[in-house]
Structure formats: structure tokens, C-alpha cells
Design a protein around this motif. Structure first.
Motif, short mmCIF file in Angstrom:
data_model
loop_
_atom_site.label_atom_id
_atom_site.label_comp_id
_atom_site.label_asym_id
_atom_site.label_seq_id
_atom_site.Cartn_x
_atom_site.Cartn_y
_atom_site.Cartn_z
N LEU A 91 0.75 -1.08 -0.04
CA LEU A 91 -0.08 0.17 0.16
C LEU A 91 0.92 1.37 -0.15
CD1 LEU A 91 -2.79 -1.01 2.67
CD2 LEU A 91 -3.21 -0.61 -0.05
N ALA A 92 1.97 1.33 0.87
CA ALA A 92 2.78 2.44 0.72
C ALA A 92 3.36 2.59 -0.69
CB ALA A 92 4.05 2.18 1.96
N GLU A 93 3.69 1.44 -1.39
CA GLU A 93 4.50 1.97 -2.77
C GLU A 93 3.21 2.30 -3.65
OE1 GLU A 93 5.99 -2.05 -3.70
OE2 GLU A 93 7.87 -1.93 -2.30
N ARG A 94 2.27 1.75 -3.45
CA ARG A 94 1.20 2.23 -4.48
C ARG A 94 0.60 3.54 -4.19
NH1 ARG A 94 -5.03 -0.63 -4.08
NH2 ARG A 94 -6.20 0.62 -5.65
N TRP A 148 3.43 6.78 0.30
CA TRP A 148 3.61 7.09 1.82
C TRP A 148 5.20 7.21 2.00
CZ3 TRP A 148 0.44 2.34 4.24
CH2 TRP A 148 -0.80 2.39 3.90
N HIS A 149 5.03 8.36 2.87
CA HIS A 149 6.60 8.41 3.55
C HIS A 149 7.02 7.16 4.37
CE1 HIS A 149 9.68 10.23 5.92
NE2 HIS A 149 9.73 11.51 4.94
N PRO A 150 8.18 7.01 4.37
CA PRO A 150 8.62 5.81 5.15
C PRO A 150 8.44 5.90 6.58
CG PRO A 150 10.47 6.46 3.62
CD PRO A 150 9.39 7.52 3.34
N LEU A 151 8.51 7.08 7.11
CA LEU A 151 8.02 7.13 8.56
C LEU A 151 6.65 6.99 8.78
CD1 LEU A 151 9.89 10.45 9.51
CD2 LEU A 151 10.61 8.12 9.90
N ASP A 152 5.77 7.18 7.76
CA ASP A 152 4.38 6.71 8.09
C ASP A 152 4.14 5.16 7.94
OD1 ASP A 152 3.67 9.23 8.02
OD2 ASP A 152 3.10 9.61 5.81
N LEU A 153 4.94 4.42 7.01
CA LEU A 153 4.89 3.06 7.15
C LEU A 153 5.25 2.53 8.48
CD1 LEU A 153 4.49 0.40 5.64
CD2 LEU A 153 6.79 0.76 4.68
N GLU A 154 6.27 3.12 8.95
CA GLU A 154 7.08 2.72 10.24
C GLU A 154 5.86 2.80 11.49
OE1 GLU A 154 10.35 3.98 13.38
OE2 GLU A 154 10.62 4.42 11.10
N ASP A 155 5.30 3.97 11.18
CA ASP A 155 4.02 4.09 12.22
C ASP A 155 2.96 3.19 12.29
OD1 ASP A 155 5.43 6.15 13.21
OD2 ASP A 155 4.38 7.99 11.98
N TYR A 167 -1.41 13.92 0.82
CA TYR A 167 -2.39 13.17 1.54
C TYR A 167 -1.99 13.66 3.04
CZ TYR A 167 1.76 10.36 3.08
OH TYR A 167 2.85 9.94 3.40
N LEU A 168 -3.11 13.26 3.79
CA LEU A 168 -2.89 13.45 5.36
C LEU A 168 -2.76 12.02 6.14
CD1 LEU A 168 -5.91 15.91 6.31
CD2 LEU A 168 -3.71 16.44 6.11
N PHE A 169 -2.07 11.98 7.13
CA PHE A 169 -1.92 10.87 7.89
C PHE A 169 -2.40 11.06 9.06
CE2 PHE A 169 1.19 8.19 10.50
CZ PHE A 169 0.09 6.86 10.49
N VAL A 170 -3.18 10.27 9.61
CA VAL A 170 -3.97 10.40 10.91
C VAL A 170 -3.92 9.22 11.78
CG1 VAL A 170 -6.09 11.36 12.16
CG2 VAL A 170 -5.34 11.89 9.66
N VAL A 171 -3.70 9.31 12.99
CA VAL A 171 -3.41 8.46 14.12
C VAL A 171 -4.47 8.75 15.10
CG1 VAL A 171 -2.15 7.17 15.83
CG2 VAL A 171 -1.39 7.84 13.75
#
Length: 328
Positions: free
Chosen positions: A51-54, A57-64, A80-84
């Protein structure tokens, strides 16, 4: 003759001993009106990486996403926005309130929801959109921000029944305390207090995060729908106000319960003190006449009856005196 070394034959692995490889969970996907919603519970490393490659995503988002210890936050990127977010979930196995993490990716034409445990409101909404084409067209037809609003709206509606259960427990505790079962409800008060504390720990960092999300999500919403996220912020504030009220109620119930227990213990100590005070002069009298000395009427029945009568008179007199003083 020296013995030859034994040849070890390879033991055939039985079916039960064969390594079990967990089946990979594939993300579910819905599309309509140029908008895609992807949902996956507990994403694994391989699925999250794809999904990150598609979606870039930023690598830090994948890590989160792969991490299980993230605070509520909103990260803004040009695309995009990344929300937790954290959602309160009651775990029946341990019978306590835990925080479920929901990772969200919001873009102009996609919404990706990745909870670390199954969240029933999100799962049910996804299934409804899958089965009801009219509902899907309605929710997908006003942009990704509008779809995100409905996801969060269902999640926060899911929070209120948990609050209602806590309120019902507080009502039951109040009845138990005033019915004289103070000793039995000490543990119940502690359990309810722990649930309120856990709920507050989840909601407190959520409030500033939702206000930040309200500001960032505007670029994914039509102008006439910008006020929708005010409803989500208002829901979080209402939850916090209810928790504040519950916190005050449970503290008041705890104080009332301790007062009832102390009052009952004081009554017991008062009765024991009165009995001790009544027995003390009686013990003194019997001790004096129990000495190995001669006194008037020694070794006669009349003396024995006189002592018994004096003891009874003394006990009745002291009890009447304590009653007159309202110590009994």
C-alpha cells in the motif's frame, strides 16, 4: 570388534508437525465516483508495504503503521493526510477498557483505514457500502473528507454506549451503598474508577488532534460540508464533559462509601466500649471479693446473693446512664 556408528535416518515430519504459515490478510477495496476506500484490520508488513508503494507514503508513516505505540496525531503532506486516532474498546477477555489504534490515510481520491484491531463501526460501514450501491454512491459522491466524516461519526457514536454502561454501574453502586452493602462495593468502585481513568487517558489527547484534523481536512471537503467536522469535535467534547461528571460522581460515591463504613465501625467500637466500661467495675468487685480474706458474710449464701444483686444493679445503672447520655 569395534562397534560401528549408528546411521541416523531422517525422521519423516508428520502433518501435525509441519510449520503453519499464517494466511496473509488482503485489504478490502471499494470504489465509486472516482473515490477508493481501502480497509484492512491489523495490517501485516507485506500488505502495508504494498500500500505504501502504491500510494507513495512516507517511510516514517509506514513505520508508524507497523508500530503499535503511536500517539494521536495528524501529519500533513502535499498529497495526503496521515492520521492516528485512538478509540476506546472494551476487551471482554480481560474485562477492561483498552485503546484501539486507527491509522488513516486521506487523499483527494482515496481513504485508507488500518485499525490495529477490528473496529466494528468501521467494518459494518464498509460492509454496508459494499452491499448497498445507493449508500455507496451517496457517501462516495462528496469527496474523501465526507466519507471520513461518516467513518469518524460512527466511531464516536460507538463511544457513547460504553459511557452509558459506566453510568449504569454508577447508579447501581449508589443503590448498593444506600442499601447497606458498603463493604461489597469497594471493589466495584475501584473497577469503575479504573474504567473512567482509562477512558480519560484515551480521549484527552484526542481532543486537540480532532481540532487539528478539522483544520487540515478542509481541502478534501466541499465548502458546504466544512462544518461537518464541528460535529465530531463537539462529540469528543461531550464525551469529555460526561467523563468529568462521572469522575466527580465516582469520587463522591467513594467518599460516601468510606463514610458509611467508618460510621458502622464507630457504632461497633461504641458498643464494645460501653460493654467494656460496664464489665470493668463488675470485674473489680468480683476481684475484691475473690481475695482469700474473710469479710462479713464470708462463705454464706446470703453474701453470694448480695454480690450478684450488686453486680446486676451496677450493670443496669450504668446501661441506664449511658442511655440517658445517648451513648447507646
Amino acid at each position: 570388534m569395534p562397534s560401528l556408528p549408528r546411521i541416523k535416518r531422517p525422521r519423516l515430519r508428520t502433518r501435525a508437525e509441519e510449520p503453519v504459515v499464517a494466511a496473509r490478510r488482503e485489504p478490502a477495496e471499494l470504489s465509486a465516483n472516482g473515490l477508493t476506500w481501502i480497509h484492512l484490520d491489523t495490517p501485516g508488513h507485506e500488505a502495508a508495504t504494498e500500500l505504501a508503494e502504491r500510494f507513495g507514503w512516507h517511510p516514517l508513516d509506514l513505520e508508524d503503521v507497523l508500530s503499535k505505540r503511536q500517539r494521536p496525531k495528524v501529519d500533513e503532506y502535499p498529497e495526503y493526510l496521515f492520521v492516528v486516532l485512538h478509540i476506546p474498546v472494551y476487551d471482554k477477555t480481560v474485562q477492561r477498557l483498552n485503546a484501539a489504534e486507527l491509522d488513516l490515510f486521506l487523499g483527494p481520491n482515496f481513504l485508507i483505514t488500518l485499525p490495529n484491531v477490528e473496529l466494528l463501526p468501521v467494518t459494518r460501514l464498509f460492509h454496508r457500502c459494499h452491499e448497498d450501491l445507493e449508500l455507496r454512491a451517496q457517501l462516495f459522491g462528496k469527496g474523501s473528507g465526507y466519507l471520513l466524516y461518516h467513518v469518524l461519526d460512527d466511531l464516536f457514536d460507538y463511544c457513547f454506549p460504553i459511557l452509558d454502561k459506566i453510568g449504569h454501574k454508577l447508579d447501581s453502586l449508589e443503590d448498593d451503598i444506600f442499601e447497606g452493602r458498603s463493604d461489597e462495593v469497594v471493589r466495584d468502585i475501584s473497577n469503575v474508577k479504573q474504567e473512567i481513568i482509562s477512558y480519560r487517558k484515551i480521549i484527552k489527547p484526542e481532543r486537540p488532534t480532532l481540532r487539528l484534523l478539522e483544520r487540515y481536512v478542509e481541502r478534501f471537503l466541499p465548502q458546504e460540508l466544512e462544518l461537518y467536522f464541528d460535529d465530531i469535535v463537539d462529540a469528543s467534547e461531550r464525551i469529555w464533559d460526561i467523563l468529568d461528571n462521572y469522575k466527580e460522581v465516582v469520587e463522591a460515591l467513594e467518599d460516601t462509601n468510606e463514610s458509611a463504613i467508618n460510621h458502622r465501625q464507630n457504632d461497633i467500637l461504641r458498643v464494645l466500649t460501653v460493654v467494656s466500661v460496664i464489665l470493668l467495675p463488675m470485674t473489680l468487685i468480683t476481684g475484691i471479693f475473690g481475695m482469700n480474706v474473710h469479710f462479713p458474710g464470708f462463705a454464706t449464701a446470703a453474701a453470694w446473693w448480695a454480690i450478684v444483686a450488686s453486680l446486676v444493679t451496677l450493670a443496669i445503672g450504668l446501661a441506664a446512664f449511658f442511655r440517658y447520655k445517648r451513648w447507646l
